[in-house]
Design a protein around this motif. Structure first.
Motif, PDB file in Angstrom:
ATOM      1  N   ILE A 196      61.680  36.261  -1.864  1.00 36.40           N
ATOM      2  CA  ILE A 196      62.304  36.920  -3.001  1.00 36.40           C
ATOM      3  C   ILE A 196      61.440  36.780  -4.257  1.00 36.40           C
ATOM      4  O   ILE A 196      60.537  35.945  -4.320  1.00 36.40           O
ATOM      5  CB  ILE A 196      63.710  36.349  -3.279  1.00 36.40           C
ATOM      6  N   ILE A 197      61.733  37.619  -5.215  1.00 31.44           N
ATOM      7  CA  ILE A 197      61.099  37.475  -6.532  1.00 31.44           C
ATOM      8  C   ILE A 197      61.856  36.385  -7.272  1.00 31.44           C
ATOM      9  O   ILE A 197      63.066  36.507  -7.491  1.00 31.44           O
ATOM     10  CB  ILE A 197      61.158  38.797  -7.318  1.00 31.44           C
ATOM     11  N   PRO A 198      61.193  35.304  -7.644  1.00 30.19           N
ATOM     12  CA  PRO A 198      61.921  34.179  -8.267  1.00 30.19           C
ATOM     13  C   PRO A 198      62.672  34.607  -9.535  1.00 30.19           C
ATOM     14  O   PRO A 198      62.174  35.414 -10.327  1.00 30.19           O
ATOM     15  CB  PRO A 198      60.803  33.186  -8.614  1.00 30.19           C
ATOM     16  N   THR A 199      63.851  34.048  -9.688  1.00 24.55           N
ATOM     17  CA  THR A 199      64.627  34.349 -10.903  1.00 24.55           C
ATOM     18  C   THR A 199      63.949  33.799 -12.156  1.00 24.55           C
ATOM     19  O   THR A 199      64.268  34.224 -13.271  1.00 24.55           O
ATOM     20  CB  THR A 199      66.034  33.751 -10.793  1.00 24.55           C
ATOM     21  N   THR A 200      63.005  32.893 -11.961  1.00 25.16           N
ATOM     22  CA  THR A 200      62.278  32.352 -13.121  1.00 25.16           C
ATOM     23  C   THR A 200      61.432  33.423 -13.805  1.00 25.16           C
ATOM     24  O   THR A 200      60.950  33.209 -14.920  1.00 25.16           O
ATOM     25  CB  THR A 200      61.365  31.187 -12.688  1.00 25.16           C
ATOM     26  N   PHE A 201      61.262  34.573 -13.142  1.00 24.59           N
ATOM     27  CA  PHE A 201      60.568  35.694 -13.788  1.00 24.59           C
ATOM     28  C   PHE A 201      61.317  36.122 -15.051  1.00 24.59           C
ATOM     29  O   PHE A 201      60.739  36.764 -15.923  1.00 24.59           O
ATOM     30  CB  PHE A 201      60.461  36.877 -12.822  1.00 24.59           C
ATOM     31  N   GLY A 202      62.579  35.779 -15.116  1.00 29.60           N
ATOM     32  CA  GLY A 202      63.374  36.133 -16.288  1.00 29.60           C
ATOM     33  C   GLY A 202      62.895  35.461 -17.556  1.00 29.60           C
ATOM     34  O   GLY A 202      63.325  35.824 -18.668  1.00 29.60           O
ATOM     35  N   LYS A 203      61.999  34.465 -17.417  1.00 31.15           N
ATOM     36  CA  LYS A 203      61.459  33.788 -18.601  1.00 31.15           C
ATOM     37  C   LYS A 203      60.309  34.555 -19.242  1.00 31.15           C
ATOM     38  O   LYS A 203      59.861  34.208 -20.330  1.00 31.15           O
ATOM     39  CB  LYS A 203      60.954  32.390 -18.208  1.00 31.15           C
ATOM     40  N   PHE A 204      59.841  35.603 -18.539  1.00 32.62           N
ATOM     41  CA  PHE A 204      58.665  36.336 -19.035  1.00 32.62           C
ATOM     42  C   PHE A 204      59.068  37.328 -20.117  1.00 32.62           C
ATOM     43  O   PHE A 204      58.940  38.542 -19.955  1.00 32.62           O
ATOM     44  CB  PHE A 204      57.974  37.077 -17.880  1.00 32.62           C
ATOM     45  N   ARG A 205      59.524  36.830 -21.220  1.00 31.03           N
ATOM     46  CA  ARG A 205      60.024  37.716 -22.274  1.00 31.03           C
ATOM     47  C   ARG A 205      58.908  38.420 -23.040  1.00 31.03           C
ATOM     48  O   ARG A 205      59.178  39.308 -23.846  1.00 31.03           O
ATOM     49  CB  ARG A 205      60.912  36.926 -23.236  1.00 31.03           C
ATOM     50  N   LYS A 206      57.658  38.010 -22.796  1.00 29.85           N
ATOM     51  CA  LYS A 206      56.524  38.682 -23.438  1.00 29.85           C
ATOM     52  C   LYS A 206      55.787  39.597 -22.464  1.00 29.85           C
ATOM     53  O   LYS A 206      54.797  40.234 -22.835  1.00 29.85           O
ATOM     54  CB  LYS A 206      55.543  37.647 -24.001  1.00 29.85           C
ATOM     55  N   MET A 207      56.268  39.668 -21.229  1.00 33.50           N
ATOM     56  CA  MET A 207      55.571  40.414 -20.188  1.00 33.50           C
ATOM     57  C   MET A 207      55.481  41.908 -20.529  1.00 33.50           C
ATOM     58  O   MET A 207      56.459  42.533 -20.911  1.00 33.50           O
ATOM     59  CB  MET A 207      56.295  40.239 -18.852  1.00 33.50           C
TER      60      MET A 207
END
Length: 819
Positions: A196-207
């Motif tokens: 899965i795509i890790p939910t920690t990707f939600g931290k990439f607010r500058k992406m």
């Protein structure tokens, strides 16, 4: 599509934009410098088995390592800050430890032959945890195998770009990757990542760029995607993602490119996707299991280039609103269960190049108007249930680019399509049938006569009532009384006066019954031509509808309280004023100045050009505006431009590709400064005249100068003012408000006021403006070409601006670190 490959080159772009005094080779350095870095580089060279271009031959003790190919140093500290071996095609079995290069900011090994597709290929990443200043790491397009180590999350928290794709890396994406909260770019293209795509990707607010295409990722696209509000590029195609498209994606209001193709997504397409008006490059949802209808909101994607929803389970009609995607060039809807007819409105997509509606359940005929799309190069409607005659002009003249097989009831077309001829319809009346028709015809005539008499009495009685205020030519519009307008404007008081001209005055009013703020244009009936201008405007406006035209709500034709004739038009009120007010404000509000940036001005140009294109080329009877100027360009709540005052233009009918002009005594031929020179010599109004006015409008928006400014005397004018200084002295003619200020760059370094992207955009816009104002009407560019060129400029400007943003963001990072 080229956006996919940007990440490959971004490290090199950023690498070349760093501070030159700290980050470039210095041929005057003779000291050995930091021996630790020197030895680390020599050890790396020893690991290289093949150097096909000999790029590393200068890596020896006779030359200072800061002058070696691909090395950049902080010359003050004589420490390596950049190692860029992008594209030298060297072979390295196993990359040695690089952890002693502790001042490393950029590391790029992309486009080489590093690794053995083994488990241990990525061991060197662990050593990079010592490089606490690392901003950019690129290892794409190599032969690295194995899994991404969990220790990847221990790399520098200042990491802003991570490029890992086109390898043989497998396994799951470590959740610890979410530690890189400053990431603006992450790509893992065409590898073997799974899970899965890790939910920690939600931290990439500058992406800003997220590319995961071509892996084996599964599971759902989490709602966390909505946290990535700065995304402009999202590519997740060719995986095994499932579930539904999360509505939270609607939070990504900067998205320009979105691809979720070739997955296992199901359910309906959320409306939030179609409300992403920022989408300009691509929306690709193809090869999934999406169902439901294509909603009318698809028309919100008015700047989209490529729209792909093929090979799903979509059903229902193709919405006519898809024609509002005015920049659309490629439309692919094949392989669904769409039914109904092919919308005639598709003909308004003047820039459309490819249209594929094959393998659906479409019925009816192929709209003849599609042959008028001059740029259409490919047309496929095979395997539907279409019938009738195939057109023979435009794209339909090229059998190799037209596919109509699988429609058994189609006929005609060019001979190369090998379709049966269409049957000739001949009316055969047998004699005894003629006698039977006589009573029917007599009855019909009598019925029509009686109906005509009844309607005549009704209309006479209706006209006799003075309270009936609407002209019969616009009877389909809602009625409004003089009393309502009088009350709405406080007796047409000067406080509510928002504009005036030769033939009218405009008041702001609030209609009581509808509780709606409107603009009321009261015609000056004392002036010659006012009656005709009202009739012309009403008749022109009743069927003229376009997103960039000020919509008319109703009309009023009555008498006022003094018994004098009264005529007015009621328009939707545009509360953000006119382009004139934005370009030339009477008072400068320093706290919140109303300034249009370059991208906003470009959008206004496109909006006005689209409206003119519609009036000139998309109506059965062309309409000439005659008086285009900044006062007649109004802004709605979203600063979208709407053109007004086109209703007094004369209607033109086109017969056999020639323009037939009706005689007119309106005498309205534009405003001084905006009217073309030929109007002053008695020439008829024309489309070329409107093009001239549009060109002056463009030049005024670019220079910030009115064509009637005091400096334009003794034969000098705005056209010559620009032409004499263009393009060598661009800054001398440019509106100072368009020059980028240092404060907006967020860097301590002095840079040119105009970025290369901005300069290219401005030069292109000036070229179009000058092409519009050619003295000879026949030499002027057409609105067809203007709209096409402006859309190209916008796409190039957006793409270039994106690249420039990367350069500036990295300049900022390095300047802050005070290397």
């Amino acid at each position: 599509m080229l956006l996919k490959f940007w990440p490959i080159y971004i490290p090199l772009i950023c690498f070349l934009t760093l501070k030159p005094q700290y980050f470039t080779p210095n041929i005057n350095v003779f000291a050995l410098g930091d021996e630790t870095d020197h030895l680390s580089l020599l050890k790396f060279k020893e690991s290289i088995s093949t150097d096909p271009y000999g790029m590393l031959l200068p890596w020896n003790t006779s030359t200072h390592f800061c002058n070696w190919h691909g090395i950049r140093c902080n010359l003050t500290l004589q420490r390596v800050t950049g190692l860029n071996l992008h594209g030298i095609r060297c072979f390295v079995g196993q990359v040695p430890s690089l952890g002693k290069l502790q001042d490393l900011l950029l590391l790029s090994f992309s486009s080489n032959n590093l690794g053995n597709n083994s488990t241990y290929d990525l061991e060197f990443l662990k050593s990079l945890t010592n490089c606490s200043k690392l901003h950019i790491l690129g290892i794409s397009e190599n032969k690295f195998g194995g899994h991404l180590p969990d220790t990847l999350g221990n790399l520098s928290t200042q990491l802003s770009q991570l490029i890992l794709g086109d390898n043989q890396i497998s396994g799951k994406i470590p959740a610890a990757i979410g530690n890189f909260v400053d990431l603006t770019l992450l790509t893992m293209y065409d590898s073997r990542m799974e899970g899965i795509i890790p939910t920690t990707f939600g931290k990439f607010r500058k992406m800003e760029v997220l590319g995961l295409r071509g892996n084996e990722l599964s599971g759902e696209i989490g709602a966390f995607i909505g946290n990535l509000s700065h995304l402009f590029y999202l590519e997740m195609g060719a995986n095994m993602l499932e579930g539904t498209i999360p509505p939270s994606i609607g939070n990504c209001q900067k998205l320009q490119y979105l691809s979720l193709a070739q997955n296992n997504l199901k359910g309906t397409i959320p409306l939030e996707v179609f409300n992403l008006s920022s989408l300009t490059n691509l929306l690709d949802l193809s090869e999934n299991s999406l169902s439901g209808y294509i909603p009318k909101e698809v028309g919100n994607l008015k700047n989209i280039d490529i729209l792909v929803m093929s090979r799903n389970h979509l059903s229902g009609n193709i919405p006519g609103t898809i024609a509002e995607c005015i920049m659309l060039e490629y439309l692919f809807l094949q392989g669904n269960s769409l039914d109904g007819i092919i919308p005639f409105s598709l003909a308004s997509l003047k820039g459309l190049r490819s249209l594929d509606l094959s393998q659906n359940r479409l019925s009816g005929s192929i709209p003849y108007v599609l042959q008028n799309i001059s740029f259409l190069e490919y047309f496929n409607v095979s395997y539907n249930m279409l019938e009738g005659e195939v057109p023979t002009e435009g794209v339909f003249r090229n059998a190799s680019e037209v596919v109509v097989t699988g429609n058994s009831k189609l006929c005609g077309g060019i001979s190369e399509l090998h379709l049966p001829p269409c049957p000739v319809k001949v009316k055969k009346l047998v004699k005894h049938h003629k006698f039977r028709l006589i009573p029917v015809l007599v009855s019909a005539i009598v019925f029509l006569l009686i109906l005509s008499i009844i309607l005549t009495f009704y209309l006479i009685r209706k006209r006799s009532k003075k309270s009936s205020l609407d002209s019969p030519t616009i009877a389909q519009l809602a009625k409004v009384s003089y009393q309502s307008l009088h009350n709405a404007t406080d007796g047409f008081s000067t406080t509510n006066l928002i504009g005036s001209g030769n033939f009218s005055s405009v008041h702001k009013g609030n209609l009581e019954l509808e509780d709606k703020v409107v603009a009321i244009k009261v015609l000056n009936l004392q002036r010659k031509g006012a009656h005709k201008s009202f009739s012309a405007e009403c008749n022109a406006l009743k069927n003229v509808k376009h997103r960039n035209l000020v919509p008319i709500l109703t009309c009023c034709s009555s008498t006022d309280y003094k018994g004098q004739e009264f005529k007015a038009l009621i328009f939707e009120y545009m509360k953000n004023g006119s382009l004139e007010q934005w370009l030339h404000p009477r008072t400068l509000v320093t706290d919140n100045p109303r300034i249009l940036k370059l991208d906003q001005r470009l959008n206004v140009m496109i909006d006005v050009a689209s409206a003119l294109h519609y009036l000139h080329h998309e109506r059965e009877q062309s309409i000439i505006h005659c008086d285009l100027k900044p006062k007649n360009v109004l802004f709605d709540d979203d600063i979208i431009a709407h053109m007004s005052d086109f209703g007094i233009a004369r209607l033109l009918s086109t017969i056999n590709n020639t323009t037939s002009k009706k005689s007119s005594t309106l005498g309205i031929k534009g405003t001084i400064g905006y009217a073309p020179p030929e109007y002053g010599m008695g020439s008829e109004v024309s489309m070329n005249g409107d093009v001239y006015s549009f060109g002056i409008l463009m030049l005024e928006m670019l220079t910030g100068r009115r064509p009637t400014a005091e400096i334009f005397q003794d034969g000098q004018n705005l056209h010559n003012f620009v032409a004499n200084s263009f393009p060598e002295n661009l800054l001398q003619i440019l509106d100072p408000l368009l020059v980028v200020k240092e404060a907006e760059i967020s860097t301590k370094e002095e840079i040119q006021n105009l970025t290369p992207t901005t300069e290219v955009c401005l030069v292109s816009l000036f070229h179009i403006g000058l092409a519009c104002v050619k003295e000879s009407p026949k030499e002027r560019i057409s609105m067809v070409d203007v709209t096409r060129e402006l859309s190209k400029i916008k796409r190039a400007f957006i793409s270039g601006k994106v690249n420039r943003n990367y350069e500036l963001s990295n300049l900022t990072l390095y300047s802050i670190m005070n290397l």
